[in-house]
Design an enzyme around this catalytic site. Structure first.
Site, mmCIF file in Angstrom:
data_model
loop_
_atom_site.group_PDB
_atom_site.id
_atom_site.type_symbol
_atom_site.label_atom_id
_atom_site.label_comp_id
_atom_site.label_asym_id
_atom_site.label_seq_id
_atom_site.Cartn_x
_atom_site.Cartn_y
_atom_site.Cartn_z
ATOM 1 N N ASN A 1 0.861 -1.189 0.000
ATOM 2 C CA ASN A 1 0.000 0.000 0.000
ATOM 3 C C ASN A 1 0.895 1.236 0.000
ATOM 4 O O ASN A 1 1.495 1.569 1.017
ATOM 5 C CB ASN A 1 -0.888 -0.037 1.254
ATOM 6 C CG ASN A 1 -1.689 1.237 1.445
ATOM 7 O OD1 ASN A 1 -1.795 2.052 0.528
ATOM 8 N ND2 ASN A 1 -2.261 1.412 2.629
ATOM 9 N N TRP A 2 0.991 1.867 -1.157
ATOM 10 C CA TRP A 2 1.894 3.029 -1.272
ATOM 11 C C TRP A 2 1.356 4.252 -0.553
ATOM 12 O O TRP A 2 2.070 5.220 -0.357
ATOM 13 C CB TRP A 2 2.084 3.387 -2.749
ATOM 14 C CG TRP A 2 2.940 2.432 -3.514
ATOM 15 C CD1 TRP A 2 3.172 1.111 -3.228
ATOM 16 C CD2 TRP A 2 3.683 2.737 -4.697
ATOM 17 N NE1 TRP A 2 4.014 0.577 -4.168
ATOM 18 C CE2 TRP A 2 4.336 1.539 -5.084
ATOM 19 C CE3 TRP A 2 3.852 3.876 -5.461
ATOM 20 C CZ2 TRP A 2 5.163 1.482 -6.215
ATOM 21 C CZ3 TRP A 2 4.661 3.814 -6.583
ATOM 22 C CH2 TRP A 2 5.311 2.627 -6.948
ATOM 23 N N LYS A 3 0.084 4.250 -0.219
ATOM 24 C CA LYS A 3 -0.568 5.442 0.355
ATOM 25 C C LYS A 3 -0.309 6.617 -0.605
ATOM 26 O O LYS A 3 -0.266 6.424 -1.811
ATOM 27 C CB LYS A 3 -0.058 5.701 1.768
ATOM 28 C CG LYS A 3 -0.108 4.428 2.611
ATOM 29 C CD LYS A 3 0.144 4.659 4.055
ATOM 30 C CE LYS A 3 0.051 3.320 4.791
ATOM 31 N NZ LYS A 3 0.195 3.445 6.219
ATOM 32 N N HIS B 1 -9.195 1.009 5.364
ATOM 33 C CA HIS B 1 -7.890 1.255 5.984
ATOM 34 C C HIS B 1 -8.081 2.249 7.134
ATOM 35 O O HIS B 1 -8.909 3.164 7.041
ATOM 36 C CB HIS B 1 -6.906 1.816 4.948
ATOM 37 C CG HIS B 1 -5.506 1.860 5.472
ATOM 38 N ND1 HIS B 1 -5.076 2.860 6.298
ATOM 39 C CD2 HIS B 1 -4.468 0.996 5.325
ATOM 40 C CE1 HIS B 1 -3.807 2.613 6.635
ATOM 41 N NE2 HIS B 1 -3.422 1.493 6.055
ATOM 42 N N GLU C 1 -4.787 -4.828 11.048
ATOM 43 C CA GLU C 1 -3.753 -3.801 11.126
ATOM 44 C C GLU C 1 -3.935 -2.984 12.405
ATOM 45 O O GLU C 1 -4.726 -2.030 12.430
ATOM 46 C CB GLU C 1 -3.868 -2.848 9.934
ATOM 47 C CG GLU C 1 -3.624 -3.493 8.600
ATOM 48 C CD GLU C 1 -3.069 -2.476 7.616
ATOM 49 O OE1 GLU C 1 -1.955 -2.689 7.123
ATOM 50 O OE2 GLU C 1 -3.721 -1.458 7.377
ATOM 51 N N GLY D 1 3.052 2.508 10.561
ATOM 52 C CA GLY D 1 3.974 3.622 10.348
ATOM 53 C C GLY D 1 4.751 4.036 11.582
ATOM 54 O O GLY D 1 5.392 5.078 11.605
ATOM 55 N N SER E 1 3.953 -1.916 10.162
ATOM 56 C CA SER E 1 5.414 -1.956 10.281
ATOM 57 C C SER E 1 6.006 -3.320 9.915
ATOM 58 O O SER E 1 6.968 -3.761 10.549
ATOM 59 C CB SER E 1 5.861 -1.513 11.677
ATOM 60 O OG SER E 1 5.495 -0.163 11.903
ATOM 61 N N GLY F 1 3.084 -1.067 4.180
ATOM 62 C CA GLY F 1 3.109 0.342 3.805
ATOM 63 C C GLY F 1 4.514 0.752 3.412
ATOM 64 O O GLY F 1 4.996 0.448 2.308
ATOM 65 N N GLY F 2 5.218 1.397 4.333
ATOM 66 C CA GLY F 2 6.539 1.973 4.062
ATOM 67 C C GLY F 2 7.498 1.043 3.331
ATOM 68 O O GLY F 2 8.167 1.451 2.365
HETATM 69 P P1 PGA Z 1 3.310 0.473 7.481
HETATM 70 O O1 PGA Z 1 1.802 0.641 6.950
HETATM 71 O O2 PGA Z 1 3.810 -0.838 6.913
HETATM 72 O O3 PGA Z 1 4.050 1.646 6.926
HETATM 73 O O4 PGA Z 1 3.245 0.446 8.957
HETATM 74 C C1 PGA Z 1 0.938 -0.454 6.865
HETATM 75 C C2 PGA Z 1 -0.410 -0.021 6.353
HETATM 76 O O5 PGA Z 1 -0.889 1.043 6.721
HETATM 77 O O6 PGA Z 1 -1.031 -0.759 5.573
#
Ligand code: PGA
Length: 258
Positions: free
Chosen positions: A12-14, A98, A170, A176, A220, A241-242
């Site tokens: 998920n690139w957001k 999300h 999640e 994050g 994370s 995410g990241g």
């Molecule tokens: P993160 O995000 O891996 O950066 O913690 C996960 C997400 O929000 O799907």
């Protein structure tokens, strides 16, 4: 992970990235991913890149996903994207509910359910996110919050394509923050979700369903913690995410899910 359930790693690139990143990262990930493997890999970049992404995909295990989808089929809904439009842009999946949508856009669990229904009815696989905040967890309300979020989507299990639903746990406190749930914390919740699914699925005469739906963990997830998370019996993949913005990290996570 169960040998029989689908395994999925979705990035998920957001609202990160650029066309340049897309053009560099997607080929690099596809190159680093063995042709044979168990997990499906999903890229969920910002919607403006979906069409180009679809054109870049060559790997048999890679797919495209939207980060959100409208609950409506079409109409005067400025800024929204209908499930059929996502499909037309090459999407197979759509993330719904999300925690950032729930929090910054005030999305209720009922709206999330409507979005998931719209996605499923149109032929997308919805990745339905649930998660508790740190305050919820510290006050012992984790399951109360999660079960309320799940109850809102329970009716979806009656849909003819219910076996294509994907759930993602999640914990909001892990997103994050660099603070991942421990493998035991993740498994504990995933097992509760699986039990809930078992009850619901049996009640509607579809007992097989509970064992079929993948439950992803997100929050994370990195190359160095992915293997331990995926080793848990009810963790069927990851929503990342990241770490999905770095080819090496993302490939390593996908390989842990293989
Ligand atoms: P993160 O995000 O891996 O950066 O913690 C996960 C997400 O929000 O799907």
């Amino acid at each position: 992970m169960s040998p029989s359930r689908p395994r999925i790693v979705a990035g998920n690139w957001k609202m990160h990235g650029s066309r340049a990143l897309l053009r560099a990262l997607v080929p690099a990930v596809q190159q680093g991913l063995p042709a044979a493997g168990r997990c499906q890999v999903v890229f969920c970049p910002p919607a403006v890149y979906l069409g180009e992404l679809a054109g870049l995909l060559q790997h048999p295990r890679c797919a495209v996903g939207g980060q959100d989808v409208s609950a409506h089929v079409s109409g005067a809904y400025t800024g929204e994207l209908a499930a059929a439009m996502l499909l037309e842009s090459g999407c197979r999946y759509a993330i719904v509910g999300h925690s950032e949508r729930r929090r910054y856009h005030g999305e209720s669990s009922e709206l999330v359910a409507a979005k998931a229904t719209a996605a499923l009815s149109a032929g997308l696989l919805p990745i339905i996110c649930i998660g508790e905040t740190l305050a919820d967890r510290e006050s012992g309300r984790t399951w109360a919050v999660l079960s309320a979020q799940l109850t809102a989507v329970a009716e979806l299990l009656q849909q003819p394509r219910a076996s294509e639903i994907v759930l993602a746990y999640e914990p909001v406190w892990a997103i994050g923050t660099g603070r991942t749930a421990t493998p035991e914390q993740a498994q504990d919740v995933h097992a509760q979700v699986r039990n809930w699914l078992q009850e619901q699925a049996s009640a509607i005469g579809k007992p097989m369903l509970a064992g079929q739906l993948p439950i992803l963990y997100g929050g994370s997830v990195k190359a160095d913690n992915a293997a331990a998370l995926m080793a848990q019996p009810d963790v069927d993949g990851a929503l990342v995410g990241g770490a999905s913005l770095q080819a090496d990290e993302f490939i390593a996570i996908c390989r842990s899910a293989d």
